[in-house]
Design a protein around this motif. Structure first.
Motif, PDB file in Angstrom:
ATOM      1  N   MET A 241      10.442  47.726  39.486  1.00  0.00           N
ATOM      2  CA  MET A 241      10.926  46.500  40.109  1.00  0.00           C
ATOM      3  C   MET A 241       9.819  45.454  40.151  1.00  0.00           C
TER       4      MET A 241
ATOM      5  N   LEU B 230       8.624  41.491  41.400  1.00  0.00           N
ATOM      6  CA  LEU B 230       8.926  40.428  42.356  1.00  0.00           C
ATOM      7  C   LEU B 230       7.870  39.339  42.252  1.00  0.00           C
TER       8      LEU B 230
ATOM      9  N   LEU C  23       5.981  36.877  44.636  1.00  0.00           N
ATOM     10  CA  LEU C  23       5.771  36.608  46.058  1.00  0.00           C
ATOM     11  C   LEU C  23       4.987  35.330  46.211  1.00  0.00           C
TER      12      LEU C  23
ATOM     13  N   ILE D  25       4.140  40.924  41.635  1.00  0.00           N
ATOM     14  CA  ILE D  25       3.887  42.325  41.973  1.00  0.00           C
ATOM     15  C   ILE D  25       4.965  43.198  41.336  1.00  0.00           C
TER      16      ILE D  25
ATOM     17  N   ILE E  58       6.412  47.105  41.439  1.00  0.00           N
ATOM     18  CA  ILE E  58       6.386  48.421  42.076  1.00  0.00           C
ATOM     19  C   ILE E  58       6.784  49.447  41.006  1.00  0.00           C
TER      20      ILE E  58
ATOM     21  N   PHE F 256       1.589  50.605  42.168  1.00  0.00           N
ATOM     22  CA  PHE F 256       1.963  49.200  42.017  1.00  0.00           C
ATOM     23  C   PHE F 256       0.946  48.451  41.173  1.00  0.00           C
TER      24      PHE F 256
ATOM     25  N   LEU G  23      -0.522  44.461  40.603  1.00  0.00           N
ATOM     26  CA  LEU G  23      -0.550  43.097  41.139  1.00  0.00           C
ATOM     27  C   LEU G  23      -1.094  42.173  40.051  1.00  0.00           C
TER      28      LEU G  23
ATOM     29  N   ARG H  10      -2.459  50.482  40.782  1.00  0.00           N
ATOM     30  CA  ARG H  10      -3.173  51.159  41.869  1.00  0.00           C
ATOM     31  C   ARG H  10      -2.204  52.050  42.620  1.00  0.00           C
TER      32      ARG H  10
ATOM     33  N   LEU I 160       1.846  44.315  48.935  1.00  0.00           N
ATOM     34  CA  LEU I 160       2.501  45.602  48.692  1.00  0.00           C
ATOM     35  C   LEU I 160       3.572  45.872  49.744  1.00  0.00           C
TER      36      LEU I 160
ATOM     37  N   ALA J 257       6.566  43.586  49.388  1.00  0.00           N
ATOM     38  CA  ALA J 257       7.418  43.966  48.260  1.00  0.00           C
ATOM     39  C   ALA J 257       8.272  45.185  48.607  1.00  0.00           C
TER      40      ALA J 257
END
Lengths: 166, 498
Positions: free
Chosen positions: A1, A3, A5, A14, A16, A25, A27, A33, B464, B467
């Motif tokens: 997924m 997104l 932000l 980001i 996931i 995840f 970034l 990480r 994190l 999300a």
């Protein structure tokens, strides 16, 4: 997924790769990480990232988006969705209309102008009061009062639109 | 001893007074206005009386309603807290006339110390040093003459003043008239009296005050000083006991203490009171004014001396003698207090009332928290923004500051804005650490305040969680409102605190 932000006004991508509790995840362009994430209490996440422990408080912001608190630092985060109306997007565009917003939650004690009035730069427009402190809202530049939603005696929230000046 | 005491106040101080009364086995009566119906002080009290709508002038300042409530509930005494009616001689007199004990000094002592000019005269007569100034209200001519004699800058002050209202600094002759006009009109609006007097302005002063305590049998002691130099808009935000300056200056505590006692005794004072001094850069101290009541920052004195000032106030009001002598007063370690306000320190300290959606209180070694709030409560916009006083004790000032930083890290309030984060910035600042303080410190050091930059890793963690939270959907993880179960748990907790 994936997104997008908007964190305190800065955009971040980001992704996931795997969800909680054993989370992976990515970034932006950074390498992936790993983190351990648990919900400790309603609205409180416990995150272990590289062995460091973070207590993260999450709350829905009144105007949409999230407020995330971490060791006394506040993050206002919008998960950007092109279909939804975004306050930031609406505020942009550099129009000549000047919005007079309430700087704090409080009560309108005086409205000093009427719609259609011409105002000069620095002229007091509205007086808002809270906790025994009065705050005079002034015109940022000269113009004509376009709209005036503020009413004497009304209770207002922080950031609420009280008047517009052209 | 009294059987029942009415607390003519609200918020944290009403809660703090009730705690001691409960320890003493004395019944408590709260008073409340419409927006305070479910305030913590009402929930904690044995009994509670409604005294009017939101505006203080129609509720907490209504002497008639408060005295009527005291009679109706059979209270033998009234504790006024601070603010509201606490320094109102007419109220103290009305209590006496109604056969109710006013927990505080005599009516005559409140009158003698109530107006700043009367207090100056009393202090001067007692030989306490005062800042050069006119003891009388002045007009333009008097002001001009004073400025010529003592030189600029000078400071205009409202005779009936407090909290910085009606105060103006004047740096040159040309500004005199307009400054006087502004000060007088602000004083008129705030105190219904346009009278203004003038003092020589002391540059970069410290504000240091002495706690005194006397009984009705002529005994009086001082409990040392509090340093209250960290202020914003002339209101204190951080207080300490002892003062780093006084602690480092041999003989200063005793000299200031005795000056305070002389001034208070000259006014025939008894019960708890505070004599405020300005201290210049050469460590000379000048009488400023006397507060004839319990001070907001009294906890730092309690932490260092080990006394309960409210208990002593109540005992003295009931006729008891001071239970200790000056020689028995001992100061141990160091205490710091932060006043937690509902305000935005990064937007000119503007007030920020509203719903508290989340509250986590600090605890552990050396922590004392005096608060009047809880999660789910709406901080009303009608009153002072003080939410809580966080005080800590440590063996040294350095350790107390480290402990305060730790406690601030545990303190979390959401839904409204507070100055919690700003305290951490001050406490980590080298000049504060060195104890080099003055009342303009915040303006000077933090004039252009910004919220501190978070460590980069924090933004990663926040992203994190945001999300994951968004992905899970609101319903799954975080209820917006407090669930019923935890609301019950919260009230159970405050029940146990009784």
């Amino acid at each position: 997924m994936k997104l997008t932000l908007e964190i305190n006004g800065r955009a971040e991508e980001i992704e996931i790769l795997s969800g909680a509790p054993e989370c992976r995840f990515k970034l932006g362009a950074e390498p992936a990480r790993d983190a351990l994430v648990e919900i400790a209490e309603p609205g409180v996440y416990s995150v272990l990232l590289d062995g460091r422990s973070y207590d993260v408080y999450v709350e829905d912001a009144p105007g949409g988006g999230l407020v995330v608190d971490l060791n006394g630092h506040h993050f206002e985060i919008q998960a950007r969705d092109p279909r939804a109306w975004s306050r930031n997007a609406a505020g942009q565009g550099g129009s000549a209309v000047q919005s007079v917003l309430s700087p704090m939650p409080g009560k309108i004690v005086r409205v000093l102008v009427a719609a259609g009035d011409d105002v000069v730069k620095g002229q007091a427009i509205i007086v808002v009061e809270a906790m025994k402190m009065q705050n005079e809202l002034k015109a940022a530049r000269a113009g004509k009062v376009l709209s005036l939603t503020a009413k004497e005696g009304a209770t207002v929230a922080a950031g609420e639109l009280l008047a517009t000046i052209e | 001893m009294f059987r029942k005491v009415l607390i003519a106040n609200r918020g944290e101080i009403a809660v703090r007074v009730m705690r001691t009364l409960r320890e003493m086995g004395i019944g408590t009566v709260a008073v409340y206005s419409d927006p305070d119906r479910t305030a913590l002080h009402v929930r904690m009290a044995d009994e509670a009386a409604h005294v009017g709508p939101g505006p203080s002038s129609e509720s907490y300042l209504r002497m008639d309603r408060i005295i009527e409530a005291a009679k109706r509930f059979g209270a033998d005494a009234i504790h006024p807290g601070y603010g509201f009616l606490s320094e109102n001689a007419d109220f103290a007199e009305a209590c006496e006339d109604a056969g109710i004990v006013f927990i505080g000094p005599s009516v005559a002592a409140i009158r003698a110390m109530g107006s700043k000019t009367a207090a100056r005269k009393t202090a001067m007569a007692a030989g306490a040093p005062v800042v050069p100034g006119t003891a009388e209200p002045v007009g333009v001519e008097g002001l001009r003459a004073f400025a010529r004699e003592h030189g600029f800058p000078v400071l205009l002050k409202a005779v009936a003043g407090g909290g910085g209202k009606g105060m103006r600094r004047v740096d040159c002759e040309a500004d005199l008239e307009s400054a006087l006009r502004d000060a007088a009109s602000e004083a008129e609006r705030a105190f219904s009296s346009a009278e203004v007097y003038v003092e020589k302005l002391i540059e970069r002063p410290r504000h240091i005050e002495v706690q005194i305590l006397g009984d009705r049998h002529g005994n009086m002691v001082h409990l040392g000083e509090r340093e209250c130099s960290i202020q914003r808009r002339h209101q204190k935000v951080i207080e300490e006991c002892p003062s780093p300056l006084v602690e480092a200056t041999p003989g200063m505590r005793e000299a200031m203490g005795q000056a305070a006692i002389r001034a208070a005794q000259a006014a025939g004072y008894y019960n708890a009171g505070t004599v405020e001094f300005l201290v210049d850069q050469d460590s000379r101290y000048y009488f400023l004014e006397m507060n004839t009541r319990l001070q907001v920052e009294h906890p730092v004195t309690e932490l260092v001396t080990g006394v309960d000032l409210v208990r002593l106030q109540v005992e003295i009001a009931a006729g008891a003698r001071l239970p200790f002598t000056q020689e028995q007063v001992a100061w141990r370690g160091s205490a710091v207090e932060c006043r937690v306000y509902a305000e935005d320190p990064y937007n000119d300290f503007l007030p920020y009332p509203g719903l508290i959606t989340r509250l986590r209180r600090p605890s552990g070694p050396g922590i004392r928290l005096d608060d009047g709030v809880y999660r789910g409560w709406v901080v009303p916009m009608e009153y002072d923004p003080l939410l809580a006083k966080l005080a800590v004790w440590g063996e040294t000032r350095e350790l107390a500051i480290e402990r305060m930083l730790r406690a601030l890290g545990e303190f979390d309030v959401a839904g409204i804005r507070t100055n919690l984060g700003f305290f951490r910035q001050i406490l980590e600042e080298p000049q504060f650490r060195a104890g080099k303080l003055h009342t303009g410190y915040i303006e000077e050091v933090f004039g252009k305040r910004c919220a501190p930059e978070p460590p980069a890793e924090y933004a990663v963690v926040a992203a994190l969680v945001a999300a994951l939270h968004t992905a899970a959907g609101k319903s799954a993880a975080v209820p917006t409102a407090a669930p019923a179960a935890s609301a019950w748990r919260e009230s159970g907790r405050s029940e146990r605190l009784r």
